[in-house]
Write a protein that holds these residues in place. Sequence first.
Motif, PDB file in Angstrom:
ATOM      1  N   SER A 122      26.636  41.650  51.889  1.00  7.27           N
ATOM      2  CA  SER A 122      27.097  41.191  50.575  1.00  7.27           C
ATOM      3  C   SER A 122      26.016  41.301  49.502  1.00  7.27           C
ATOM      4  CB  SER A 122      27.592  39.745  50.668  1.00  7.27           C
ATOM      5  OG  SER A 122      26.557  38.892  51.153  1.00  7.27           O
ATOM      6  N   LYS A 123      24.752  41.130  49.870  1.00  7.92           N
ATOM      7  CA  LYS A 123      23.669  41.213  48.890  1.00  7.92           C
ATOM      8  C   LYS A 123      23.486  42.634  48.360  1.00  7.92           C
ATOM      9  CE  LYS A 123      20.921  37.297  50.576  1.00  7.92           C
ATOM     10  NZ  LYS A 123      19.595  36.863  51.114  1.00  7.92           N
ATOM     11  N   LEU A 124      23.905  43.596  49.147  1.00  9.57           N
ATOM     12  CA  LEU A 124      23.752  44.998  48.753  1.00  9.57           C
ATOM     13  C   LEU A 124      25.072  45.610  48.285  1.00  9.57           C
ATOM     14  CD1 LEU A 124      21.438  46.268  51.643  1.00  9.57           C
ATOM     15  CD2 LEU A 124      20.766  45.554  49.335  1.00  9.57           C
ATOM     16  N   LEU A 125      26.083  44.752  48.069  1.00 12.89           N
ATOM     17  CA  LEU A 125      27.408  45.263  47.757  1.00 12.89           C
ATOM     18  C   LEU A 125      27.426  46.068  46.457  1.00 12.89           C
ATOM     19  CD1 LEU A 125      30.393  45.489  48.375  1.00 12.89           C
ATOM     20  CD2 LEU A 125      30.743  43.253  47.275  1.00 12.89           C
ATOM     21  N   THR A 126      26.750  45.561  45.420  1.00  9.73           N
ATOM     22  CA  THR A 126      26.741  46.275  44.136  1.00  9.73           C
ATOM     23  C   THR A 126      26.129  47.658  44.293  1.00  9.73           C
ATOM     24  OG1 THR A 126      26.491  44.166  42.971  1.00  9.73           O
ATOM     25  CG2 THR A 126      26.047  46.163  41.721  1.00  9.73           C
ATOM     26  N   ALA A 127      24.952  47.718  44.905  1.00  9.43           N
ATOM     27  CA  ALA A 127      24.283  49.001  45.125  1.00  9.43           C
ATOM     28  C   ALA A 127      25.141  49.908  45.997  1.00  9.43           C
ATOM     29  CB  ALA A 127      22.915  48.788  45.755  1.00  9.43           C
ATOM     30  N   GLY A 128      25.770  49.325  47.014  1.00  7.08           N
ATOM     31  CA  GLY A 128      26.609  50.109  47.912  1.00  7.08           C
ATOM     32  C   GLY A 128      27.815  50.704  47.207  1.00  7.08           C
ATOM     33  N   ALA A 156      35.980  39.798  44.148  1.00  3.95           N
ATOM     34  CA  ALA A 156      36.818  38.594  44.035  1.00  3.95           C
ATOM     35  C   ALA A 156      36.751  37.776  45.321  1.00  3.95           C
ATOM     36  CB  ALA A 156      38.262  38.996  43.736  1.00  3.95           C
ATOM     37  N   ALA A 157      36.750  38.449  46.463  1.00  2.00           N
ATOM     38  CA  ALA A 157      36.693  37.753  47.744  1.00  2.00           C
ATOM     39  C   ALA A 157      35.377  36.998  47.923  1.00  2.00           C
ATOM     40  CB  ALA A 157      36.875  38.754  48.891  1.00  2.00           C
ATOM     41  N   LEU A 158      34.305  37.463  47.256  1.00  2.00           N
ATOM     42  CA  LEU A 158      32.997  36.813  47.339  1.00  2.00           C
ATOM     43  C   LEU A 158      32.778  35.807  46.212  1.00  2.00           C
ATOM     44  CD1 LEU A 158      30.798  39.923  48.272  1.00  2.00           C
ATOM     45  CD2 LEU A 158      31.469  38.032  49.778  1.00  2.00           C
ATOM     46  N   GLY A 159      33.816  35.567  45.397  1.00  2.00           N
ATOM     47  CA  GLY A 159      33.704  34.608  44.305  1.00  2.00           C
ATOM     48  C   GLY A 159      33.014  35.181  43.083  1.00  2.00           C
ATOM     49  N   ARG A 160      32.863  36.478  43.029  1.00  2.00           N
ATOM     50  CA  ARG A 160      32.259  37.135  41.867  1.00  2.00           C
ATOM     51  C   ARG A 160      33.368  37.688  40.977  1.00  2.00           C
ATOM     52  NH1 ARG A 160      27.743  41.010  44.557  1.00  2.00           N
ATOM     53  NH2 ARG A 160      27.237  41.404  42.351  1.00  2.00           N
ATOM     54  N   HIS A 161      33.025  38.050  39.744  1.00  2.00           N
ATOM     55  CA  HIS A 161      34.044  38.536  38.826  1.00  2.00           C
ATOM     56  C   HIS A 161      34.549  39.899  39.298  1.00  2.00           C
ATOM     57  CE1 HIS A 161      36.300  39.317  35.225  1.00  2.00           C
ATOM     58  NE2 HIS A 161      35.866  38.210  34.647  1.00  2.00           N
ATOM     59  N   PRO A 162      35.864  40.034  39.527  1.00  3.02           N
ATOM     60  CA  PRO A 162      36.392  41.297  40.048  1.00  3.02           C
ATOM     61  C   PRO A 162      36.144  42.490  39.123  1.00  3.02           C
ATOM     62  CG  PRO A 162      38.175  39.818  39.393  1.00  3.02           C
ATOM     63  CD  PRO A 162      36.918  39.007  39.383  1.00  3.02           C
ATOM     64  N   LEU A 163      36.143  42.232  37.804  1.00  5.10           N
ATOM     65  CA  LEU A 163      35.916  43.340  36.880  1.00  5.10           C
ATOM     66  C   LEU A 163      34.491  43.885  36.981  1.00  5.10           C
ATOM     67  CD1 LEU A 163      37.863  42.290  33.657  1.00  5.10           C
ATOM     68  CD2 LEU A 163      38.579  43.787  35.529  1.00  5.10           C
ATOM     69  N   ALA A 164      33.569  43.055  37.444  1.00  2.00           N
ATOM     70  CA  ALA A 164      32.197  43.527  37.654  1.00  2.00           C
ATOM     71  C   ALA A 164      32.166  44.517  38.817  1.00  2.00           C
ATOM     72  CB  ALA A 164      31.261  42.357  37.939  1.00  2.00           C
ATOM     73  N   GLY A 165      32.937  44.237  39.859  1.00  8.34           N
ATOM     74  CA  GLY A 165      33.029  45.164  40.982  1.00  8.34           C
ATOM     75  C   GLY A 165      33.720  46.456  40.577  1.00  8.34           C
ATOM     76  N   LEU A 166      34.791  46.336  39.795  1.00  8.12           N
ATOM     77  CA  LEU A 166      35.496  47.517  39.307  1.00  8.12           C
ATOM     78  C   LEU A 166      34.570  48.370  38.437  1.00  8.12           C
ATOM     79  CD1 LEU A 166      39.074  47.817  37.969  1.00  8.12           C
ATOM     80  CD2 LEU A 166      37.219  48.466  36.440  1.00  8.12           C
ATOM     81  N   ALA A 167      33.809  47.726  37.551  1.00 13.55           N
ATOM     82  CA  ALA A 167      32.919  48.453  36.640  1.00 13.55           C
ATOM     83  C   ALA A 167      31.813  49.172  37.405  1.00 13.55           C
ATOM     84  CB  ALA A 167      32.316  47.489  35.616  1.00 13.55           C
ATOM     85  N   ALA A 168      31.239  48.507  38.412  1.00 19.48           N
ATOM     86  CA  ALA A 168      30.172  49.134  39.196  1.00 19.48           C
ATOM     87  C   ALA A 168      30.683  50.380  39.908  1.00 19.48           C
ATOM     88  CB  ALA A 168      29.616  48.131  40.205  1.00 19.48           C
ATOM     89  N   SER A 233      24.464  46.332  36.390  1.00 16.91           N
ATOM     90  CA  SER A 233      25.586  45.506  36.866  1.00 16.91           C
ATOM     91  C   SER A 233      25.194  44.039  36.979  1.00 16.91           C
ATOM     92  CB  SER A 233      26.072  46.007  38.231  1.00 16.91           C
ATOM     93  OG  SER A 233      26.710  47.246  38.123  1.00 16.91           O
ATOM     94  N   GLU A 234      24.066  43.791  37.663  1.00 19.84           N
ATOM     95  CA  GLU A 234      23.711  42.414  38.004  1.00 19.84           C
ATOM     96  C   GLU A 234      22.970  41.682  36.885  1.00 19.84           C
ATOM     97  OE1 GLU A 234      21.672  42.655  41.747  1.00 19.84           O
ATOM     98  OE2 GLU A 234      23.540  43.063  42.853  1.00 19.84           O
ATOM     99  N   LYS A 235      22.340  42.414  35.990  1.00 18.18           N
ATOM    100  CA  LYS A 235      21.570  41.764  34.923  1.00 18.18           C
ATOM    101  C   LYS A 235      22.256  41.795  33.559  1.00 18.18           C
ATOM    102  CE  LYS A 235      18.193  40.955  37.771  1.00 18.18           C
ATOM    103  NZ  LYS A 235      17.939  39.564  38.259  1.00 18.18           N
ATOM    104  N   ILE A 236      23.212  42.688  33.368  1.00 20.22           N
ATOM    105  CA  ILE A 236      23.842  42.807  32.058  1.00 20.22           C
ATOM    106  C   ILE A 236      25.355  42.591  32.127  1.00 20.22           C
ATOM    107  CG2 ILE A 236      24.253  44.347  30.081  1.00 20.22           C
ATOM    108  CD1 ILE A 236      21.638  45.769  30.769  1.00 20.22           C
ATOM    109  N   VAL A 237      26.041  43.394  32.921  1.00 19.67           N
ATOM    110  CA  VAL A 237      27.501  43.382  32.912  1.00 19.67           C
ATOM    111  C   VAL A 237      28.083  42.117  33.527  1.00 19.67           C
ATOM    112  CG1 VAL A 237      29.566  44.554  33.791  1.00 19.67           C
ATOM    113  CG2 VAL A 237      27.650  45.900  32.897  1.00 19.67           C
TER     114      VAL A 237
END
Length: 509
Positions: A122-128, A156-168, A233-237
């Motif tokens: 999960s910690k590497l999900l954005t990069a992945g 969304a499943a991790l409690g993070r904003h789903p649009l952030a995952g979509l954008a990444a 993603s993690e610092k701005i979006v």
Amino acid sequence: MNDLKKKSVLQRMLDGVERIGNKLPHPITLFAILALLVMIVSAILAPFNIQVEDPAAEGEMLTVTNLLSGSGIEYIFTSMVDNFINFAPLGVVLATMIGIGLAERTGLISAALRGFVMSIPSKLLTAGLIFAGIMSNVATDAGYVVLPPLGAMLFAALGRHPLAGLAAAFAGVSAGFSANLLLSALDPMLGELTSQAAATIDPTYAEGMNNAMNYYFMMVSTIVLTIVGTFISEKIVEPRLGSYQGEVQQESPELTSPEKKGMLWAVISFVVSAALLSLLIVPAGAPLRGEDGAIVNSPFMSELVVTILILFFIPGLVYGIVTKSIKSDKDVANQLSDTMASMGMFIVLAFTAGQFVAYFSETNLGTILSVVGADLLDRWEPDGILLILGFILMAGFINLFIGSSSAKWAMLAPVFVPIMMQQGYSPELTQMAYRVADSATNIITPLMTYFAVIIAFAQRYDKNMGIGSLISVMLPYSIGFLVIWSILLIVWMLLGIDLGPGSPIHYNG
């Protein structure tokens, strides 16, 4: 109030981009218009007897050939079919899509992307997600359909904003379009156009070019863009989006047992296929080596399309058989037929683009324009870095209005590749500069083919998501990728590192 004012200004700007872009004709129509303009311009300029020295033949002079003269009209009628058949990307794209299309339609590409993303901590999900998006480009458009909704679902499943995952995911798939650890259908598509343009200046140099001309830079770019995209993603979006307050619809992206089994056998078949292919190139005296045992200038490098076809077709076939999406040869034939049917638009585009490229060459307008343009640059004496950056900005701006990467390069390559060659820069560098610009601005133009699809995905989580709001989310990626990627290319230039196998920075004709 200031925020509202800023948004209104941004919205007006984006509305202007959309309005101008929508007024442009379809690329098929655009190339037909350009071909007609070449005819008219050749008839206007021919009587002026404009002459320049032929860069490809010292001492010989070139003049404008009138396509509306008797012999010119004869050429138009007798060459039309050949212009279509000989359009450089036509054969390589269709051949490549036989392999990639089967892998996509059997479900192998989708399963591979989902399996990779689901296996990431999960910690590497954005990069992945960003990395998977970049790598998905080997399968043309599959990444657009699979990864953005998958990224939103996992965030969304991790409690993070789903649009952030979509954008990444969207940033990786679209803004990182020309970075990869593997070669894709885009490499031979653009490479053939680049070689064709280079041949107007130096046919011998063009013959030695290969479709992996940007490979080294692309591999490094994959790592750099993954890091840059993760930071953005993690610092701005994601901080800007805040916490998500809507309802989350849980769906399972997990691979099923048949998919896992299919993936295992697909990987095995890929390794076996790659090992067998290596026997044709690795041993001394192997049949696909070039003269004196060369690998860079060899049949293997010049015909990479066949390798790509095989390395996608066989695993796709094995996956389909194991998962039972292929039960007979009829299923294979139908899936390949569906793939070719989806290429109908490209085939028609190849017809009109082929006429434009051929007419541009036949009239000598491309060569004359490149000589005049190079002369103007000599008088201006721009710094090489400024020249490349100016070209990147121009190509990135054009990308806001014309979405097709191959269509834009078919228009730009015949002009800018020769100009850059006469300034001492290789066709390979010009192509890479174009690819940087073309990729980075994909995510902020409403005219990009899948832009509406991404909005539809986003509206599952925010019903008010529109063009302006999506672009405001994606703009940091576009700016960040364009700036860092351009800096990387400039550093690469200064270090003088080859962009790919046998693909230098400088051209010494």
